[in-house]
Design a protein around this motif. Structure first.
Motif, PDB file in Angstrom:
ATOM      1  N   GLU A   6       0.830  -1.200   0.000  1.00  0.00           N
ATOM      2  CA  GLU A   6       0.000   0.000   0.000  1.00  0.00           C
ATOM      3  C   GLU A   6       0.870   1.257   0.000  1.00  0.00           C
ATOM      4  O   GLU A   6       1.995   1.254   0.506  1.00  0.00           O
ATOM      5  CB  GLU A   6      -0.908   0.060   1.233  1.00  0.00           C
ATOM      6  CG  GLU A   6      -1.833  -1.113   1.422  1.00  0.00           C
ATOM      7  CD  GLU A   6      -1.294  -2.100   2.430  1.00  0.00           C
ATOM      8  OE1 GLU A   6      -2.099  -2.814   3.068  1.00  0.00           O
ATOM      9  OE2 GLU A   6      -0.063  -2.178   2.580  1.00  0.00           O
ATOM     10  N   GLY A   8       0.237   5.937  -0.211  1.00  0.00           N
ATOM     11  CA  GLY A   8      -0.672   7.059  -0.399  1.00  0.00           C
ATOM     12  C   GLY A   8      -1.315   7.598   0.862  1.00  0.00           C
ATOM     13  O   GLY A   8      -2.053   8.580   0.804  1.00  0.00           O
ATOM     14  N   ARG A  19      -5.673   9.552  -2.165  1.00  0.00           N
ATOM     15  CA  ARG A  19      -5.820   8.362  -2.978  1.00  0.00           C
ATOM     16  C   ARG A  19      -4.804   7.318  -2.521  1.00  0.00           C
ATOM     17  O   ARG A  19      -3.599   7.556  -2.546  1.00  0.00           O
ATOM     18  CB  ARG A  19      -5.615   8.650  -4.465  1.00  0.00           C
ATOM     19  CG  ARG A  19      -5.973   7.438  -5.332  1.00  0.00           C
ATOM     20  CD  ARG A  19      -5.880   7.716  -6.805  1.00  0.00           C
ATOM     21  NE  ARG A  19      -4.522   7.585  -7.309  1.00  0.00           N
ATOM     22  CZ  ARG A  19      -4.210   7.266  -8.563  1.00  0.00           C
ATOM     23  NH1 ARG A  19      -5.190   7.026  -9.428  1.00  0.00           N
ATOM     24  NH2 ARG A  19      -2.967   7.200  -8.963  1.00  0.00           N
ATOM     25  N   SER A  21      -3.078   3.563  -2.970  1.00  0.00           N
ATOM     26  CA  SER A  21      -2.755   2.592  -4.007  1.00  0.00           C
ATOM     27  C   SER A  21      -2.332   1.278  -3.362  1.00  0.00           C
ATOM     28  O   SER A  21      -1.757   1.272  -2.275  1.00  0.00           O
ATOM     29  CB  SER A  21      -1.610   3.105  -4.894  1.00  0.00           C
ATOM     30  OG  SER A  21      -1.958   4.296  -5.544  1.00  0.00           O
ATOM     31  N   ARG A  72      -9.481  -0.440 -10.173  1.00  0.00           N
ATOM     32  CA  ARG A  72      -8.266  -1.204 -10.412  1.00  0.00           C
ATOM     33  C   ARG A  72      -7.780  -0.971 -11.837  1.00  0.00           C
ATOM     34  O   ARG A  72      -8.557  -0.648 -12.728  1.00  0.00           O
ATOM     35  CB  ARG A  72      -8.463  -2.696 -10.126  1.00  0.00           C
ATOM     36  CG  ARG A  72      -8.958  -3.583 -11.301  1.00  0.00           C
ATOM     37  CD  ARG A  72     -10.345  -3.539 -11.545  1.00  0.00           C
ATOM     38  NE  ARG A  72     -10.856  -4.573 -12.424  1.00  0.00           N
ATOM     39  CZ  ARG A  72     -11.596  -4.264 -13.458  1.00  0.00           C
ATOM     40  NH1 ARG A  72     -11.805  -2.994 -13.778  1.00  0.00           N
ATOM     41  NH2 ARG A  72     -12.134  -5.225 -14.184  1.00  0.00           N
ATOM     42  N   THR A  78      -2.749  -3.003 -10.064  1.00  0.00           N
ATOM     43  CA  THR A  78      -2.832  -2.050  -8.968  1.00  0.00           C
ATOM     44  C   THR A  78      -4.285  -1.686  -8.688  1.00  0.00           C
ATOM     45  O   THR A  78      -5.077  -1.519  -9.617  1.00  0.00           O
ATOM     46  CB  THR A  78      -2.026  -0.779  -9.287  1.00  0.00           C
ATOM     47  OG1 THR A  78      -0.658  -1.127  -9.487  1.00  0.00           O
ATOM     48  CG2 THR A  78      -2.116   0.224  -8.143  1.00  0.00           C
ATOM     49  N   TYR A  80      -6.868   0.967  -6.403  1.00  0.00           N
ATOM     50  CA  TYR A  80      -6.878   2.310  -5.843  1.00  0.00           C
ATOM     51  C   TYR A  80      -8.096   2.512  -4.956  1.00  0.00           C
ATOM     52  O   TYR A  80      -9.136   1.869  -5.123  1.00  0.00           O
ATOM     53  CB  TYR A  80      -6.903   3.355  -6.964  1.00  0.00           C
ATOM     54  CG  TYR A  80      -5.778   3.212  -7.945  1.00  0.00           C
ATOM     55  CD1 TYR A  80      -5.967   2.552  -9.154  1.00  0.00           C
ATOM     56  CD2 TYR A  80      -4.517   3.739  -7.667  1.00  0.00           C
ATOM     57  CE1 TYR A  80      -4.930   2.411 -10.069  1.00  0.00           C
ATOM     58  CE2 TYR A  80      -3.475   3.604  -8.572  1.00  0.00           C
ATOM     59  CZ  TYR A  80      -3.694   2.935  -9.765  1.00  0.00           C
ATOM     60  OH  TYR A  80      -2.667   2.797 -10.665  1.00  0.00           O
ATOM     61  N   GLN A  82      -9.929   6.035  -3.967  1.00  0.00           N
ATOM     62  CA  GLN A  82     -10.048   7.480  -3.956  1.00  0.00           C
ATOM     63  C   GLN A  82     -10.977   7.873  -2.818  1.00  0.00           C
ATOM     64  O   GLN A  82     -12.138   7.452  -2.786  1.00  0.00           O
ATOM     65  CB  GLN A  82     -10.604   7.991  -5.287  1.00  0.00           C
ATOM     66  CG  GLN A  82     -10.800   9.491  -5.341  1.00  0.00           C
ATOM     67  CD  GLN A  82      -9.493  10.257  -5.271  1.00  0.00           C
ATOM     68  OE1 GLN A  82      -8.519   9.895  -5.920  1.00  0.00           O
ATOM     69  NE2 GLN A  82      -9.473  11.323  -4.482  1.00  0.00           N
TER      70      GLN A  82
END
Length: 126
Positions: A6, A8, A19, A21, A72, A78, A80, A82
């Motif tokens: 992980e 962010g 956000r 990741s 994704r 990856t 995400y 948000q």
């Protein structure tokens, strides 16, 4: 060996955005479910959101619906998260998780996920 990393997390004021990741490696995740969970000090690890990579179907906790969006990128392996309109109660360590197979009825349950990242801290100040 599945690895999830992980990034962010950080400190943000209430009303702000972050956000997250989650970079996944070690497998082809086309059949997997990946998700985000969070754990505040002294509390249990709670489901936040999940995405089924084969269909793109998404699932959210009621507390984040309308504010958080999970997505994704298959080409980057990856996922995400948000996070908008952040609130102080969103403060927690956020964990990325992956598992297969995970049917819909248990997609919000942490034990359904076999693989976990190390977590990233999110702090929302009031």
């Amino acid at each position: 060996q599945v690895q999830l990393v992980e990034s962010g997390g950080g400190l943000v004021q209430a009303g702000g955005s972050l956000r997250l990741s989650c970079a996944a490696s070690g497998r082809t995740f086309s059949s997997y479910v990946t998700g985000w969970f969070r754990q505040a000090p002294g509390k249990e690890r709670d489901f936040v959101a999940a995405i089924r990579w084969s269909t793109g179907s998404t699932y959210y906790a009621d507390s984040v619906k309308g504010r958080f969006t999970i997505s994704r990128d298959n080409t980057k392996n990856t996922m995400y998260l948000q996070m908008n309109s952040l609130k102080p109660e969103d403060t927690a360590v956020y964990y990325c998780a992956a598992g297969f197979p995970i049917p819909d009825p248990i997609i919000r349950h942490a034990p359904s996920y076999a693989h976990w990242g190390q977590g990233t801290q999110v702090i929302v100040s009031s």
